[in-house]
Scaffold this motif. Structure first.
Motif: not given
Length: 122
Positions: A35-49
């Motif tokens: 399953p998807p694991q957090p990647d602290v080197t990337r910044t994704y906003l869509l899910g939070g929005l």
């Protein structure tokens, strides 16, 4: 979130629990692992929005209070350009969106400039 049961309550304990939930479930969730694991080197906003839209639409009436969403990022947004629909939904809900770009050092680096530039697109 878990602390407020998916509602905006303003209770500090609940806000803290919700922030922990967000960190666990949304930060860097663009990874390709299963399953998807957090990647602290990337910044994704869509899910939070998307979650923010849901919170603002399902929370009780705001009794004249302004609705504000504050986005804090220390990195350029890696999914920029993919959230026009959710931004429109936030606008329809009369939510004001603000972005804060954090930088780790006092000197302004190219990465800091890119973070600011991508937050301006929100």
């Amino acid at each position: 979130g878990t602390g407020s049961g998916g509602r905006l309550s303003g209770v500090l304990r609940e806000v803290t629990e919700d922030a922990d939930y967000h960190e666990t479930n949304f930060m860097g969730m663009g990874s390709t692992t299963s399953p998807p694991q957090p990647d602290v080197t990337r910044t994704y906003l869509l899910g939070g929005l998307q979650k923010a839209v849901s919170l603002f639409q399902t929370s009780p009436p705001f009794d004249g209070r302004k609705k504000v969403l504050i986005i804090v990022s220390s990195g350029a947004l890696d999914d920029k350009g993919s959230y026009a629909d959710v931004l429109a939904a936030l606008g329809q809900s009369q939510v004001q969106v603000f972005g804060i770009a954090l930088r780790p050092f006092s000197a302004v680096l190219a990465a800091d400039v890119e973070t600011r530039r991508t937050l301006l697109t929100v």
